[in-house]
Design a protein around this motif. Structure first.
Motif, short mmCIF file in Angstrom:
data_model
loop_
_atom_site.label_atom_id
_atom_site.label_comp_id
_atom_site.label_asym_id
_atom_site.label_seq_id
_atom_site.Cartn_x
_atom_site.Cartn_y
_atom_site.Cartn_z
N LEU A 202 29.79 39.82 38.54
CA LEU A 202 30.90 38.36 38.83
C LEU A 202 29.88 38.39 40.10
CD1 LEU A 202 33.00 36.82 39.84
CD2 LEU A 202 33.91 38.38 41.76
N HIS A 203 29.51 36.71 40.14
CA HIS A 203 28.60 36.46 41.76
C HIS A 203 29.68 36.12 42.85
CE1 HIS A 203 26.22 33.70 44.04
NE2 HIS A 203 26.79 32.62 43.36
N PRO A 204 29.39 36.34 44.23
CA PRO A 204 30.25 36.07 44.47
C PRO A 204 30.29 34.76 45.48
CG PRO A 204 29.21 37.92 45.66
CD PRO A 204 28.61 38.28 44.05
N GLY A 205 28.86 34.18 45.01
CA GLY A 205 28.68 33.52 46.30
C GLY A 205 27.58 33.46 47.28
N TRP A 206 27.12 32.18 48.33
CA TRP A 206 26.22 33.43 49.16
C TRP A 206 26.95 32.92 50.36
CZ3 TRP A 206 22.68 29.37 51.83
CH2 TRP A 206 21.44 29.82 52.11
N ASP A 226 38.11 35.51 47.81
CA ASP A 226 37.88 35.18 46.65
C ASP A 226 37.53 35.54 45.27
OD1 ASP A 226 38.09 32.16 47.55
OD2 ASP A 226 35.93 32.26 47.91
N ILE A 227 37.59 37.50 45.65
CA ILE A 227 37.18 37.73 44.93
C ILE A 227 38.60 38.98 44.44
CG2 ILE A 227 35.97 40.59 44.57
CD1 ILE A 227 34.00 39.99 46.30
N CYS A 228 39.26 39.06 45.48
CA CYS A 228 40.74 39.66 45.09
C CYS A 228 40.95 38.73 43.91
CB CYS A 228 41.85 39.82 45.65
SG CYS A 228 41.07 41.38 47.39
N LYS A 229 40.82 37.09 44.10
CA LYS A 229 41.99 36.19 43.45
C LYS A 229 41.46 36.31 41.88
CE LYS A 229 42.42 31.20 42.79
NZ LYS A 229 42.30 29.94 43.10
N ALA A 230 40.04 36.79 41.66
CA ALA A 230 39.18 36.38 40.99
C ALA A 230 39.80 37.67 39.66
CB ALA A 230 37.85 36.91 40.85
N ILE A 231 39.57 39.24 40.26
CA ILE A 231 39.97 40.72 40.23
C ILE A 231 41.62 39.89 39.20
CG2 ILE A 231 41.08 42.47 40.55
CD1 ILE A 231 38.63 42.65 42.51
N SER A 232 42.34 39.40 39.85
CA SER A 232 43.82 39.67 39.64
C SER A 232 44.06 38.47 38.55
CB SER A 232 44.74 38.27 40.34
OG SER A 232 44.67 37.55 41.27
N SER A 233 43.29 37.75 37.61
CA SER A 233 43.08 36.59 36.78
C SER A 233 42.08 36.63 35.40
CB SER A 233 42.57 34.89 37.49
OG SER A 233 42.97 34.62 38.30
N MET A 234 41.19 38.45 36.10
CA MET A 234 40.24 38.04 34.69
C MET A 234 41.45 39.25 33.69
SD MET A 234 36.99 39.45 36.83
CE MET A 234 36.68 38.73 37.90
N ASP A 246 34.91 31.77 40.78
CA ASP A 246 36.22 30.71 40.00
C ASP A 246 36.12 31.14 38.17
OD1 ASP A 246 36.93 29.24 42.10
OD2 ASP A 246 35.03 28.08 42.24
N LEU A 247 35.54 32.11 38.91
CA LEU A 247 35.49 32.33 36.58
C LEU A 247 35.00 31.59 36.00
CD1 LEU A 247 39.38 33.65 35.90
CD2 LEU A 247 37.02 34.45 37.45
N ASN A 248 34.46 30.36 36.56
CA ASN A 248 32.90 29.86 34.86
C ASN A 248 31.96 30.86 35.13
OD1 ASN A 248 34.43 27.21 35.70
ND2 ASN A 248 33.95 27.52 37.95
N ASP A 249 31.33 30.24 33.91
CA ASP A 249 30.20 31.11 33.63
C ASP A 249 28.82 30.91 33.94
OD1 ASP A 249 30.95 32.86 31.29
OD2 ASP A 249 32.10 31.04 29.92
N ILE A 250 27.85 32.15 33.91
CA ILE A 250 26.61 31.86 35.35
C ILE A 250 25.92 32.15 33.75
CG2 ILE A 250 25.23 32.34 36.23
CD1 ILE A 250 27.50 33.28 38.33
N PRO A 251 24.57 31.45 33.49
CA PRO A 251 23.86 31.66 32.33
C PRO A 251 23.35 32.60 33.10
CG PRO A 251 23.02 29.89 33.59
CD PRO A 251 24.41 30.31 33.88
#
Length: 252
Positions: A202-206, A226-234, A246-251
Motif C-alpha cells: 500500500l502507498h499511503p500517499g505523500w 485512510d489506511i484503516c479504511k483501506a484495511i477494512s475493505s481489502m 483508495d484501492l486503485n492499482d499503481i503500476p
C-alpha cells in the motif's frame, strides 16, 4: 465491502510505531477498536507509546528490525501474548530514507542499510511471524480471505514504482528497496494465499512526517484514517497488488 464490520480485527502488530504514520495508526486502532490487541513495535518507547500502553490491549515491544535476535525475541513475546489465536495482521511500516543525491550520490553503506531495514528485515520478520499469522488464518477458516482473517500489509511508496520513475532519481536507496518490497509482496501473496493469508503493498500517499517533509499535503492522522479504511475493505482480489489508499492499482 467493510469486512471488519462483520469480522473484527483481533490483533495487529505495527512496526515503526513510535512516530509518523505508525504512531497515528496504533492510536487510531486503539481508539476505534479497543478490543483489538495492538502490538506497537519500535526501537524505543517514547512518551506517546507509554501513555497508550496504559490502555487495555495495548502493548509495546522493542524491535530492531535489522537484528535477527531482536526479531526472534519479538516472536517469543508475541507468542506468549497471543496464544492460540495467533497474529491477525502484520503492518510493515518501519523504513529509512537516506538523503543521498541521485545515483552517483548514493553510497554502498546507504544502499546496504536501506536493504537491511526496508527489505531484508521485513522478509525475516514476516518469515519469523508466519507461524502466528497462519495460526490466525487456521483458527477462522470460515472467514473470507481478508485482513480480518490473517494478513500482511507492506507500506510501500510510488517512489518504488519503476513505471513512474522518469523525472528524477532522488533518494535512490529508498526507491530501489521499495521496488524490491513490491516484488516481495507479490511473491508472498502467491505463496501464502493458499494458507488464507492476504498480502498487499500500500502507498499511503505523500504524508507530512519526518520522512515526507513539511510540505506534504496529508497529515499522519489523516493517513492513518485512510489506511484503516483501506484495511477494512481489502479482500482476496487485492492479493499481491500494489495499491493506493483508495484501492486503485499503481503500476509496478
Amino acid at each position: 465491502m467493510k469486512i471488519l464490520r462483520q469480522y473484527p480485527l483481533r490483533s495487529v502488530l505495527v512496526t515503526g510505531a513510535n512516530r509518523g504514520i505508525g504512531l497515528e495508526l496504533v492510536k487510531s486502532i486503539s481508539k476505534n477498536s479497543p478490543s483489538t490487541k495492538i502490538l506497537a513495535c519500535s526501537r524505543t518507547q517514547n512518551h506517546y507509546l507509554k501513555d497508550l500502553a496504559k490502555n487495555e490491549n495495548f502493548y509495546h515491544f522493542p524491535l530492531e528490525i535489522a537484528s535477527t535476535s531482536s526479531i526472534q525475541n519479538l516472536y517469543e513475546d508475541a507468542s506468549k501474548l497471543l496464544g492460540s489465536e495467533g497474529l491477525t495482521l502484520l503492518v510493515n511500516n518501519a523504513a529509512i530514507m537516506p538523503r543521498g543525491k541521485g545515483v552517483l550520490g548514493c553510497t554502498r553503506r546507504e544502499m546496504n542499510e536501506s536493504f537491511d531495514i526496508n527489505l531484508s528485515g521485513i522478509q525475516e520478520l514476516c518469515n519469523t511471524l508466519y507461524p502466528l499469522i497462519s495460526k490466525a488464518a487456521y483458527c477462522h477458516p470460515n472467514y473470507p480471505v481478508s485482513f480480518a482473517r490473517a494478513g500482511i500489509l507492506n507500506i510501500s511508496s510510488t517512489l518504488g514504482s519503476i513505471a513512474e520513475t522518469s523525472t528524477n532519481s532522488s533518494v535512490v536507496a529508498y526507491r530501489v528497496t521499495k521496488a524490491a518490497l513490491n516484488m516481495l509482496t507479490r511473491c508472498q501473496a502467491v505463496e501464502l494465499v493458499k494458507d488464507g493469508i492476504l498480502v498487499v503493498a500500500l502507498h499511503p500517499g505523500w504524508v507530512r512526517t519526518e520522512m515526507g517533509g513539511p510540505h506534504a499535503p496529508t497529515t499522519p492522522w489523516q493517513s492513518a484514517k485512510d489506511i484503516c479504511k483501506a484495511i477494512s475493505s481489502m479482500e482476496l482480489h487485492h492479493s499481491g497488488r500494489f495499491i493506493d489508499k483508495d484501492l486503485n492499482d499503481i503500476p509496478f
